[in-house]
Design a protein around this motif. Structure first.
Motif: not given
Length: 192
Positions: A70-76, A122-127, A149-151
């Motif tokens: 979705n758009v959250l993935g695009l923003i990420g 943040l972007g990677g986790l959103m994606f 990313l979390a690590l």
């Protein structure tokens, strides 16, 4: 003159190859940095080459993913791209200024570097979250990418040697490479 657009299969091939090659080169440069105890001109140039496709990588994955996040993935994907555009610049800065180590680079760039690190996480986790919710398969590359990313975030928040960041980067890069592999070789599974 008629313009010819790349077909989705051609775009998938380009994105898949970039997702395999760029993270692998980045991991090699991390290993070289660790082995030599700092930066070298050759290692930094290789790092720059690895970073060139990275700003576009998640955006490319977003475009070829079926079902599309979705758009959250695009923003990420865009946030991740902004971060790696900056990181490519920092590599050129390190070359031009003869910065000897990651620690010295971070000391010189400070908060601006940290902000872009936050954009990357943040972007990677959103994606990853968006692609998982969309049902992109296989799931394990997305989970490995998100775990890396979390690590990276955890190691940035606790007092730990900066070299440990390479563990998170390696997991993140392996997840990206696995996504590239899935796009190239498991298209039916990735589109299921």
């Amino acid at each position: 003159m008629k313009r010819r657009n790349a077909s989705p299969s051609q775009l998938s091939i380009v994105v898949g190859i970039a997702a395999l090659v760029a993270p692998a080169l980045h991991s090699i440069t991390d290993a070289l940095e660790w082995y030599y105890g700092g930066f070298s001109a050759g290692q930094l140039w290789l790092n720059y080459v690895a970073f060139l496709p990275m700003p576009w990588l998640l955006l490319g994955l977003y475009v070829v993913c079926e079902p599309r996040p979705n758009v959250l993935g695009l923003i990420g994907a865009l946030l991740y791209g902004v971060a790696f555009t900056y990181f490519a610049h920092t590599t050129l800065y390190a070359i031009a200024e003869h910065v000897p180590t990651y620690e010295a680079l971070w000391t010189r760039l400070g908060n601006l570097y940290t902000v872009h690190g936050a954009f990357m996480v943040l972007g990677g986790l959103m994606f990853a979250w968006s692609a998982l919710r969309a049902g992109w398969l296989p799931k394990w590359p997305l989970l490995l990418f998100a775990s890396g990313l979390a690590l990276n975030l955890l190691l940035a928040l606790i007092p730990a040697p900066d070299i440990l960041q390479t563990i998170g980067s390696a997991a993140r890069n392996l997840g990206l490479a696995a996504m590239g592999y899935a796009i190239l070789f498991n298209r039916r599974q990735a589109a299921a």
